[in-house]
Design a protein around this motif. Structure first.
Motif, PDB file in Angstrom:
ATOM      1  N   LEU A  75      -3.690   0.785  11.139  1.00  0.00           N
ATOM      2  CA  LEU A  75      -2.916   0.409   9.788  1.00  0.00           C
ATOM      3  C   LEU A  75      -3.414   1.432   8.576  1.00  0.00           C
ATOM      4  N   ALA A  76      -4.969   1.623   8.776  1.00  0.00           N
ATOM      5  CA  ALA A  76      -5.312   2.432   7.692  1.00  0.00           C
ATOM      6  C   ALA A  76      -4.888   3.776   7.820  1.00  0.00           C
ATOM      7  N   ALA A  77      -4.714   4.218   9.053  1.00  0.00           N
ATOM      8  CA  ALA A  77      -4.020   5.618   9.345  1.00  0.00           C
ATOM      9  C   ALA A  77      -2.634   5.744   8.708  1.00  0.00           C
ATOM     10  N   THR A  78      -1.783   4.304   8.807  1.00  0.00           N
ATOM     11  CA  THR A  78      -0.350   4.286   8.531  1.00  0.00           C
ATOM     12  C   THR A  78       0.292   4.051   6.971  1.00  0.00           C
ATOM     13  N   THR A  79      -1.030   3.572   6.294  1.00  0.00           N
ATOM     14  CA  THR A  79      -0.588   3.338   4.713  1.00  0.00           C
ATOM     15  C   THR A  79      -1.335   4.100   3.841  1.00  0.00           C
ATOM     16  N   ALA A  88      13.060   5.488   0.496  1.00  0.00           N
ATOM     17  CA  ALA A  88      13.778   4.504   1.374  1.00  0.00           C
ATOM     18  C   ALA A  88      13.039   4.687   2.799  1.00  0.00           C
ATOM     19  N   ARG A  89      13.409   5.792   3.223  1.00  0.00           N
ATOM     20  CA  ARG A  89      12.878   6.268   4.723  1.00  0.00           C
ATOM     21  C   ARG A  89      11.473   6.149   4.900  1.00  0.00           C
ATOM     22  N   VAL A  90      10.723   6.438   3.832  1.00  0.00           N
ATOM     23  CA  VAL A  90       8.989   6.376   3.947  1.00  0.00           C
ATOM     24  C   VAL A  90       8.684   4.908   4.080  1.00  0.00           C
ATOM     25  N   ARG A  91       9.390   3.943   3.211  1.00  0.00           N
ATOM     26  CA  ARG A  91       9.190   2.558   3.304  1.00  0.00           C
ATOM     27  C   ARG A  91       9.486   2.065   4.687  1.00  0.00           C
ATOM     28  N   ALA A  92      10.745   2.282   5.285  1.00  0.00           N
ATOM     29  CA  ALA A  92      11.245   1.746   6.435  1.00  0.00           C
ATOM     30  C   ALA A  92      10.413   2.389   7.664  1.00  0.00           C
ATOM     31  N   THR A  93       9.788   3.525   7.611  1.00  0.00           N
ATOM     32  CA  THR A  93       9.171   4.045   8.656  1.00  0.00           C
ATOM     33  C   THR A  93       7.819   3.525   8.752  1.00  0.00           C
ATOM     34  N   LEU A 152       0.915  -1.192   0.008  1.00  0.00           N
ATOM     35  CA  LEU A 152      -0.038  -0.212  -0.081  1.00  0.00           C
ATOM     36  C   LEU A 152       0.906   1.228   0.111  1.00  0.00           C
ATOM     37  N   ILE A 153       1.687   1.385   0.738  1.00  0.00           N
ATOM     38  CA  ILE A 153       2.536   2.460   0.775  1.00  0.00           C
ATOM     39  C   ILE A 153       3.665   2.639  -0.211  1.00  0.00           C
ATOM     40  N   GLY A 154       3.788   1.347  -1.023  1.00  0.00           N
ATOM     41  CA  GLY A 154       4.508   1.512  -2.300  1.00  0.00           C
ATOM     42  C   GLY A 154       3.584   1.903  -3.432  1.00  0.00           C
ATOM     43  N   VAL A 155       2.402   1.689  -3.430  1.00  0.00           N
ATOM     44  CA  VAL A 155       1.334   2.394  -4.159  1.00  0.00           C
ATOM     45  C   VAL A 155       1.584   3.997  -4.100  1.00  0.00           C
ATOM     46  N   ALA A 156       1.501   4.386  -2.858  1.00  0.00           N
ATOM     47  CA  ALA A 156       1.313   5.620  -2.775  1.00  0.00           C
ATOM     48  C   ALA A 156       2.717   6.327  -3.196  1.00  0.00           C
ATOM     49  N   LEU A 157       3.897   5.801  -3.159  1.00  0.00           N
ATOM     50  CA  LEU A 157       5.231   6.237  -3.619  1.00  0.00           C
ATOM     51  C   LEU A 157       5.179   5.993  -5.339  1.00  0.00           C
TER      52      LEU A 157
END
Length: 208
Positions: A167-171, A188-193, A105-110
């Motif tokens: 998790l919804a608030a996180t991703t 990279a920092r976004v993904r790691a965080t 999900l965060i990958g899609v946002a990026l």
């Protein structure tokens, strides 16, 4: 009721839940396809027009998209969300499945940052138009993926709901915006965080 029957009932209920979830995703996809068809003809897009194109009732359509601007932004997103089973294919541990969905999900946002930011902007526009009374419904596919992953954890329903909200608030894209614009984080920092937060939430709600 014996244990085998109980497990059979639980499995049947789980299948029913996933089928209902998949049906919702199919309905949402049909509405987006309807919106794209309307836009492709150069016609003004409305939730009603997209529903008519997709053969879906107006009342049902408004449960998915309450504002035409958000529907338009969603229809313009340049990607198709894969089924949950595809995202977690080959991953056996339920905890790792949650992490995989969070990563996705965060990958899609990026990967689609500009389009996702525009999507957020249209949602904020809808909120302003309503006088701050109502936000536009969105992110149904995101929630469905998280629900499926959390379901695999087999935790208490109250804990599952709290984990889902966290998790919804996180991703969401807003998390990317905060990390990027406020903290100056690179990809990279976004993904790691987000991975760190997801693991911390799992430690809190579904400890091993």
């Amino acid at each position: 009721m014996n244990r085998q029957a109980s497990h059979g009932g639980e499995a049947s209920e789980q299948r029913g839940t996933r089928e209902r979830r998949n049906q919702k995703l199919r309905t949402r996809a049909a509405l987006l396809d309807g919106a794209r068809a309307v836009l492709a003809r150069g016609e003004a897009l409305s939730v009603t027009a997209a529903a008519r194109e997709a053969g879906i009732s107006k009342a049902t359509a408004y449960r998915y998209f309450s504002d035409a601007r958000v529907l338009s932004a969603s229809a313009g997103l340049p990607m198709t969300v894969p089924p949950y089973e595809e995202i977690v294919d080959g991953i056996d541990r339920p905890r790792d499945r949650v992490i995989a969905v969070s990563d996705y999900l965060i990958g899609v946002a990026l990967d689609y940052e500009a389009a996702m930011r525009q999507h957020v902007a249209r949602s904020l526009d809808a909120w302003l138009v309503s006088g701050g009374k109502q936000g536009a419904r969105r992110a149904a596919a995101r929630v469905a993926l998280l629900e499926a992953a959390i379901e695999d954890l087999s935790i208490d329903p109250d804990q599952a709901e709290r984990l889902l909200h966290a998790l919804a608030a996180t991703t969401v894209t807003e998390t990317l915006i905060a990390l990027r614009d406020v903290m100056g984080a690179d990809d990279a920092r976004v993904r790691a965080t987000v991975r760190d937060i997801t693991c911390a939430l799992l430690d809190r709600f579904a400890p091993e």
